[in-house]
Design a protein around this motif. Sequence first.
Motif, PDB file in Angstrom:
ATOM      1  N   SER A 173       0.757  -1.363  -0.148  1.00 21.28           N
ATOM      2  CA  SER A 173      -0.123  -0.016  -0.049  1.00 21.28           C
ATOM      3  C   SER A 173       0.747   1.447   0.112  1.00 21.28           C
ATOM      4  O   SER A 173       2.164   1.207   0.404  1.00 21.28           O
ATOM      5  CB  SER A 173      -0.915  -0.123   1.547  1.00 21.28           C
ATOM      6  OG  SER A 173      -0.104   0.180   2.453  1.00 21.28           O
ATOM      7  N   VAL A 174       0.307   2.530  -0.274  1.00 21.76           N
ATOM      8  CA  VAL A 174       1.067   3.483  -0.305  1.00 21.76           C
ATOM      9  C   VAL A 174       1.411   3.969   1.153  1.00 21.76           C
ATOM     10  O   VAL A 174       2.570   4.230   1.241  1.00 21.76           O
ATOM     11  CB  VAL A 174       0.272   4.654  -0.883  1.00 21.76           C
ATOM     12  CG1 VAL A 174       0.866   6.078  -0.638  1.00 21.76           C
ATOM     13  CG2 VAL A 174      -0.033   4.562  -2.589  1.00 21.76           C
ATOM     14  N   SER A 225       3.216  10.877  -0.023  1.00 23.90           N
ATOM     15  CA  SER A 225       2.203  10.009  -0.183  1.00 23.90           C
ATOM     16  C   SER A 225       1.398  10.179  -1.441  1.00 23.90           C
ATOM     17  O   SER A 225       1.156   9.263  -2.246  1.00 23.90           O
ATOM     18  CB  SER A 225       0.879  10.004   0.637  1.00 23.90           C
ATOM     19  OG  SER A 225       1.332   9.318   1.956  1.00 23.90           O
ATOM     20  N   ASP A 226       1.247  11.414  -2.004  1.00 26.52           N
ATOM     21  CA  ASP A 226       0.823  11.931  -3.139  1.00 26.52           C
ATOM     22  C   ASP A 226       1.802  11.633  -4.285  1.00 26.52           C
ATOM     23  O   ASP A 226       1.347  11.045  -5.340  1.00 26.52           O
ATOM     24  CB  ASP A 226       0.373  13.226  -3.401  1.00 26.52           C
ATOM     25  CG  ASP A 226      -0.836  13.585  -2.456  1.00 26.52           C
ATOM     26  OD1 ASP A 226      -1.509  12.861  -2.318  1.00 26.52           O
ATOM     27  OD2 ASP A 226      -1.173  14.909  -2.121  1.00 26.52           O
ATOM     28  N   ALA A 230       1.704   7.838  -4.768  1.00 26.39           N
ATOM     29  CA  ALA A 230       0.482   7.054  -5.480  1.00 26.39           C
ATOM     30  C   ALA A 230       0.369   7.602  -7.002  1.00 26.39           C
ATOM     31  O   ALA A 230       0.186   6.654  -7.800  1.00 26.39           O
ATOM     32  CB  ALA A 230      -0.713   7.907  -4.978  1.00 26.39           C
ATOM     33  N   THR A 231       0.935   8.775  -7.330  1.00 28.58           N
ATOM     34  CA  THR A 231       0.865   9.158  -8.731  1.00 28.58           C
ATOM     35  C   THR A 231       1.839   8.337  -9.294  1.00 28.58           C
ATOM     36  O   THR A 231       1.585   8.006 -10.585  1.00 28.58           O
ATOM     37  CB  THR A 231       1.463  10.774  -8.684  1.00 28.58           C
ATOM     38  OG1 THR A 231       0.331  11.458  -8.037  1.00 28.58           O
ATOM     39  CG2 THR A 231       1.358  11.146 -10.199  1.00 28.58           C
ATOM     40  N   ASN A 262       0.734   4.717  -9.684  1.00 29.54           N
ATOM     41  CA  ASN A 262      -0.296   4.823 -10.800  1.00 29.54           C
ATOM     42  C   ASN A 262       0.264   4.584 -12.241  1.00 29.54           C
ATOM     43  O   ASN A 262      -0.260   4.004 -13.150  1.00 29.54           O
ATOM     44  CB  ASN A 262      -1.407   5.721 -10.579  1.00 29.54           C
ATOM     45  CG  ASN A 262      -2.399   5.533  -9.539  1.00 29.54           C
ATOM     46  OD1 ASN A 262      -2.653   4.357  -9.431  1.00 29.54           O
ATOM     47  ND2 ASN A 262      -2.784   6.461  -8.835  1.00 29.54           N
TER      48      ASN A 262
END
Length: 177
Positions: free
Chosen positions: A102-103, A129-130, A133-134, A137
């Motif tokens: 997970s992130v 975190s951002d 996540a980016t 993805n």
Amino acid sequence: MTLFLIGYMASGKTTLGRAFARATGMQFIDLDFYIEQRFRKSISQIFAEEGEERFREIEREMLHEAGEFCDAVISCGGGTPCFFDNMDFMNERGTTVWLRASVDRTVHRLLEAKTRRPIVERIPREELSDFIATHLNERIPYYSKARIEFDSNELEFRRQIDEQVNRLRSLLETLQS
């Protein structure tokens, strides 16, 4: 058998790979370390001196070379699957396992790590975190080509690592039968 472990940084590729290799008597190869030993330079130095494009070419060459070893567990860099024909090569040559953390777990591992990763050092903690996540993805289309998707959130303690080794071993046995 050749086993290729792929996934984002801090997903547990080295931790699980080393433990799995030890438990099964296979050879363990960390692709980044393999490159560093071969070129007598750190990955950061190669990036700085020759650029990412040249690094990715070197990485591809070393992946193909390491992929010729039998009974090896190869822990790939987080970006390895995302360039050239690397995923096709790994899927043809062996079994690919996407370690998926997970992130939140990834952030925790990166912040707790004894050595900082160059890509993360420049990211403020509140934006990590951002960023992850980016970045993750963007890589999912490549990672999702793996034959096995493996939850790697529980690799913090020896008992968890041993349990995950046994779980991966069972998955591989099922896949081969």
